[in-house]
Design a protein around this motif. Structure first.
Motif, PDB file in Angstrom:
ATOM      1  N   UNK B 164      18.604  59.624  86.233  1.00 42.78           N
ATOM      2  CA  UNK B 164      17.666  60.739  86.065  1.00 42.78           C
ATOM      3  C   UNK B 164      16.217  60.345  86.332  1.00 42.78           C
ATOM      4  N   UNK B 165      15.917  59.059  86.318  1.00 39.69           N
ATOM      5  CA  UNK B 165      14.527  58.667  86.536  1.00 39.69           C
ATOM      6  C   UNK B 165      14.488  57.259  87.114  1.00 39.69           C
ATOM      7  N   UNK B 166      13.524  57.023  87.988  1.00 42.41           N
ATOM      8  CA  UNK B 166      13.341  55.698  88.593  1.00 42.41           C
ATOM      9  C   UNK B 166      11.979  55.168  88.157  1.00 42.41           C
ATOM     10  N   UNK B 167      11.921  53.896  87.790  1.00 40.61           N
ATOM     11  CA  UNK B 167      10.693  53.353  87.196  1.00 40.61           C
ATOM     12  C   UNK B 167      10.083  52.205  87.985  1.00 40.61           C
ATOM     13  N   UNK B 168      10.596  51.917  89.187  1.00 43.43           N
ATOM     14  CA  UNK B 168      10.067  50.787  89.934  1.00 43.43           C
ATOM     15  C   UNK B 168      10.611  49.471  89.399  1.00 43.43           C
ATOM     16  N   UNK B 169       9.978  48.395  89.839  1.00 46.30           N
ATOM     17  CA  UNK B 169      10.471  47.054  89.509  1.00 46.30           C
ATOM     18  C   UNK B 169       9.932  46.612  88.140  1.00 46.30           C
ATOM     19  N   UNK B 170      10.827  46.242  87.250  1.00 49.13           N
ATOM     20  CA  UNK B 170      10.458  45.685  85.935  1.00 49.13           C
ATOM     21  C   UNK B 170      11.130  44.318  85.774  1.00 49.13           C
ATOM     22  N   UNK B 171      10.490  43.475  84.959  1.00 49.31           N
ATOM     23  CA  UNK B 171      11.032  42.143  84.677  1.00 49.31           C
ATOM     24  C   UNK B 171      12.499  42.240  84.251  1.00 49.31           C
ATOM     25  N   UNK B 172      13.341  41.419  84.864  1.00 48.36           N
ATOM     26  CA  UNK B 172      14.781  41.492  84.601  1.00 48.36           C
ATOM     27  C   UNK B 172      15.125  40.589  83.406  1.00 48.36           C
ATOM     28  N   UNK B 173      15.547  41.202  82.281  1.00 47.52           N
ATOM     29  CA  UNK B 173      15.675  40.439  81.035  1.00 47.52           C
ATOM     30  C   UNK B 173      16.691  39.293  81.075  1.00 47.52           C
ATOM     31  N   UNK B 174      17.785  39.471  81.820  1.00 49.88           N
ATOM     32  CA  UNK B 174      18.824  38.436  81.831  1.00 49.88           C
ATOM     33  C   UNK B 174      18.264  37.114  82.350  1.00 49.88           C
ATOM     34  N   UNK B 177      15.115  35.758  79.912  1.00 49.86           N
ATOM     35  CA  UNK B 177      15.530  35.031  78.698  1.00 49.86           C
ATOM     36  C   UNK B 177      15.839  33.568  78.988  1.00 49.86           C
ATOM     37  N   UNK B 178      16.053  33.256  80.287  1.00 47.36           N
ATOM     38  CA  UNK B 178      16.284  31.853  80.668  1.00 47.36           C
ATOM     39  C   UNK B 178      14.992  31.223  81.177  1.00 47.36           C
ATOM     40  N   UNK B 179      13.892  31.961  81.040  1.00 50.49           N
ATOM     41  CA  UNK B 179      12.612  31.445  81.514  1.00 50.49           C
ATOM     42  C   UNK B 179      12.409  31.607  83.010  1.00 50.49           C
ATOM     43  N   UNK B 180      13.250  32.429  83.646  1.00 48.96           N
ATOM     44  CA  UNK B 180      13.120  32.666  85.093  1.00 48.96           C
ATOM     45  C   UNK B 180      12.553  34.061  85.293  1.00 48.96           C
ATOM     46  N   UNK B 181      11.404  34.147  85.956  1.00 51.88           N
ATOM     47  CA  UNK B 181      10.768  35.449  86.148  1.00 51.88           C
ATOM     48  C   UNK B 181      11.330  36.104  87.403  1.00 51.88           C
ATOM     49  N   UNK B 182      11.988  37.242  87.234  1.00 56.53           N
ATOM     50  CA  UNK B 182      12.427  38.003  88.407  1.00 56.53           C
ATOM     51  C   UNK B 182      12.284  39.480  88.089  1.00 56.53           C
TER      52      UNK B 182
END
Lengths: 210, 219
Positions: B164-174, B177-182
């Motif tokens: 129903x809604x698109x929000x663009x690119x947000x930090x991917x939590x999985x 949580x491993x210290x990898x920013x994607x």
């Protein structure tokens, strides 16, 4: 079953007792201060901010404005965080991406975070205990009508309930329906009818006194 | 991680018993204030991110997680992170005595802390990626059960919903949580309550969940 149902109460009671926690936390605070990792004055400032400065009166101002100003309401439904930063200066941590969802005669909205306790701090402050509790987080997504009834809020079965589970960094704010009989009310006076629970969606806005 | 924190749809937890709003306090004990403030203040050191903090609280035995009060879970997570990031040692935690002599403070003062609070930390990215899904698309939540942190609750895995809604690119939590920013595209997905909990309920209820693109597949 009665035993199970009492568990939550027992946990609450338990959380009011523990002196060992006072000691454990005091020890940690002393250690971290000695190591130069925390500043005790910063701790006091943080507590003061969330006990006294940032709380649900912020959200009530936003809702009251939305009730009197249709353009403002449309704007906050588009980009709430940007608009309330400009209009009220409400900004910052746990309010970076607020989505305002509006109650209507056909739709009732309610907010939860089933995985932890995500909540729009900049407009509501810190969440109440029940919002963070296991029963609320577990049940509101499966049986919202029964849960709302426990708050004294009866939603007729013909009315759609929309539950918003805050799994990302988006934060949800409910705009309750404006009570009838408030046409000549000022924005400030209207804000007094907006409870924190109404902005989570477990209650309706208060009715004006007769 | 299929931990006790993933509570959506769990049963026999009893009534909510909410306090009335007018009788609530923000904190009920001094130690709760301290745990809240120390957790935020340590977060300002930048040694971990919000998903690592969430995961530190989730990584507890389910019995412990559920019997702890809220700020006890925060305290457990905080101690774990301080140890894992080697900001303190186990013996320091046990004794409360610092083994560093004349360590220079790196703690933000109140002014700096308020600046951090007021700035917030947006999770969206300037970078954009082409959307795989569009508004109205019917998607299925992938039936994945990762051992690490994830923000796709168990109660929607394998289920069908609509974008129903698109929000663009947000930090991917999985990854975070491993210290990898994607970053990945984030969507709000609507699920009919009857498809989640049984068709016989005839409930006029829709559940909305924010889900990242890797959690979803097109039907």
């Amino acid at each position: 079953m009665a035993e199970l149902e009492n568990m939550h109460d027992n946990e609450i009671k338990k959380s009011h007792l523990p002196s060992d926690l006072d000691l454990r936390v005091k020890t940690l605070e002393t250690l971290l201060t000695e190591k130069g990792l925390i500043d005790p004055e910063t701790l006091d400032a943080l507590v003061d901010t969330y006990e006294n400065k940032i709380g649900p009166r912020n959200g009530a101002k936003v809702v009251a404005r939305a009730w009197v100003d249709e353009t403002f309401k449309l704007l906050i439904k588009e980009n709430c965080s940007k608009v309330i930063k400009e209009e009220f200066g409400f900004k910052g941590r746990q309010g970076e991406h607020i989505i305002a969802v509006e109650n209507t005669p056909k739709i009732h909205n309610v907010v939860v975070c089933t995985l932890c306790s995500c909540y729009p701090w900049t407009v509501l402050g810190l969440p109440p205990t029940w919002y963070k509790s296991a029963p609320y987080r577990a049940r509101i997504v499966q049986e919202p009508r029964s849960v709302l009834a426990e708050f004294g809020t009866i939603i007729p079965k013909e009315k759609e309930i929309r539950v918003w589970d805050s799994t990302s960094e988006l934060r949800y704010l409910v705009i309750p329906q404006r009570p009838l009989g408030t046409d000549d009310w000022t924005e400030d006076k209207l804000a007094s009818l907006v409870s924190r629970n109404a902005m989570i969606g477990v209650s309706l806005a208060e009715e004006p006194p007769l | 991680m299929n931990g006790a924190h993933d509570l959506g749809g769990q049963q026999s937890l009893g009534p909510i018993n909410p306090e009335s709003e007018s009788s609530e306090s923000v904190f009920y004990h001094n130690w709760e204030k301290k745990v809240f403030a120390i957790t935020l203040a340590c977060g300002f050191l930048g040694k971990w991110n919000i998903d690592e903090a969430r995961h530190s609280r989730e990584r507890q035995h389910p019995v412990i997680y559920l019997s702890n009060s809220y700020y006890e879970n925060w305290l457990a997570g905080l101690e774990k992170l301080l140890l894992e990031k080697k900001l303190i040692s186990q013996s320091e935690l046990t004794t409360g005595k610092s083994l560093d002599i004349n360590k220079k403070s790196i703690a933000p003062n109140p002014h700096k802390a308020m600046t951090i609070i007021s700035a917030g930390s947006p999770s969206n990215s300037e970078e954009s990626k082409p959307y795989k899904f569009n508004i109205g698309d019917i998607v299925r939540v992938r039936n994945n059960h990762p051992a690490g942190h994830t923000r796709a609750p168990q109660y929607v895995r394998g289920c069908l919903g609509s974008i129903i809604r698109k929000h663009g690119v947000h930090t991917f939590p999985d990854d975070n949580a491993k210290g990898i920013k994607s970053g990945e595209n984030l969507y709000t997905v609507r699920f009919d309550s009857n498809t989640l909990w049984g068709q016989d309920k005839h409930e006029l209820t829709n559940i909305h969940i924010d889900l990242w693109e890797p959690y979803l597949s097109i039907e």
